[in-house]
Design a protein around this motif. Structure first.
Motif, mmCIF file in Angstrom:
data_model
loop_
_atom_site.group_PDB
_atom_site.id
_atom_site.type_symbol
_atom_site.label_atom_id
_atom_site.label_comp_id
_atom_site.label_asym_id
_atom_site.label_seq_id
_atom_site.Cartn_x
_atom_site.Cartn_y
_atom_site.Cartn_z
ATOM 1 N N ASP A 1 86.025 -26.252 29.711
ATOM 2 C CA ASP A 1 86.759 -24.986 29.638
ATOM 3 C C ASP A 1 88.241 -25.321 29.542
ATOM 4 O O ASP A 1 88.794 -25.957 30.439
ATOM 5 N N THR A 2 88.881 -24.887 28.472
ATOM 6 C CA THR A 2 90.296 -25.226 28.280
ATOM 7 C C THR A 2 91.244 -24.138 28.784
ATOM 8 O O THR A 2 92.431 -24.174 28.481
ATOM 9 N N SER A 3 90.738 -23.188 29.568
ATOM 10 C CA SER A 3 91.639 -22.185 30.132
ATOM 11 C C SER A 3 92.467 -22.791 31.269
ATOM 12 O O SER A 3 93.557 -22.305 31.580
ATOM 13 N N THR A 4 91.942 -23.861 31.879
ATOM 14 C CA THR A 4 92.687 -24.599 32.892
ATOM 15 C C THR A 4 92.469 -26.089 32.653
ATOM 16 O O THR A 4 91.507 -26.494 31.998
ATOM 17 N N VAL A 5 93.344 -26.892 33.203
ATOM 18 C CA VAL A 5 93.212 -28.340 33.075
ATOM 19 C C VAL A 5 92.011 -28.797 33.901
ATOM 20 O O VAL A 5 91.849 -28.416 35.063
ATOM 21 N N SER A 6 91.134 -29.580 33.263
ATOM 22 C CA SER A 6 89.974 -30.133 33.953
ATOM 23 C C SER A 6 89.689 -31.516 33.384
ATOM 24 O O SER A 6 90.294 -31.932 32.397
ATOM 25 N N VAL A 7 88.764 -32.209 34.015
ATOM 26 C CA VAL A 7 88.394 -33.538 33.546
ATOM 27 C C VAL A 7 87.840 -33.415 32.131
ATOM 28 O O VAL A 7 87.000 -32.562 31.853
#
Length: 160
Positions: free
Chosen positions: A82-88
């Motif tokens: 999910d690119t709405s927030t920074v994640s691995v």
């Protein structure tokens, strides 16, 4: 294991290959060293034997560590990010607010990180601070390895 371990498909494959090498080739090499060192006589004063046994312990510890990473690691699938927030698994374009400099990092699990290539761990100070941030968010990150200097970053873009 306290922290979840994230692996890319490539990182998982590289760990499997290293494990295969350690279990076959490296174990055999160390076993031969131990055999040769035993031929030198009294084991209580045999530094070659002690060194070979120490190497054997290190190889076995590394095998166990890799087996655990493979067993409990979570493989990152790009289609699930999910690119709405920074994640691995994300690539994050950032701006250094103090120097008006732009750069990009990919956030990965610690096994896959290579900071020289802009691939940082989710467990690093910068990675930890960016996880969960959105485009437009600003973060202040204390860098313990750099005399606790603080950097000020703005998230410009998040992509897979």
């Amino acid at each position: 294991m306290d922290n979840e371990i994230f692996l890319t498909k490539e990182g998982y494959k590289a760990l499997q290959e290293k494990l295969d090498y350690l279990k076959s080739t490296k174990r055999e090499e160390v076993s031969k060293k131990i055999g040769v060192a035993r031929e030198f006589g009294d084991l209580s004063e045999n530094s070659e034997y002690d060194a070979a046994k120490e190497e054997q312990a290190q190889v076995e510890a590394e095998i166990l560590e890799i087996e655990n990473k493979l067993r409990y690691g979570k493989i990152i699938d790009k289609k699930d990010i999910d690119t709405s927030t920074v994640s691995v698994g994300c690539h994050v374009k950032l701006r250094d607010i103090d120097y008006d400099d732009e750069f990009e990092y990919q956030i990965v699990g610690s096994t896959d990180s290579d900071p020289t290539k802009g691939i940082i761990s989710n467990e690093s100070p910068v990675g930890k601070a960016l996880i969960g941030k959105k485009v437009g968010d600003k973060v202040n990150i204390i860098l313990p390895q750099n005399n606790n200097a603080t950097i000020h970053l703005e998230v410009l873009k998040i992509r897979v």
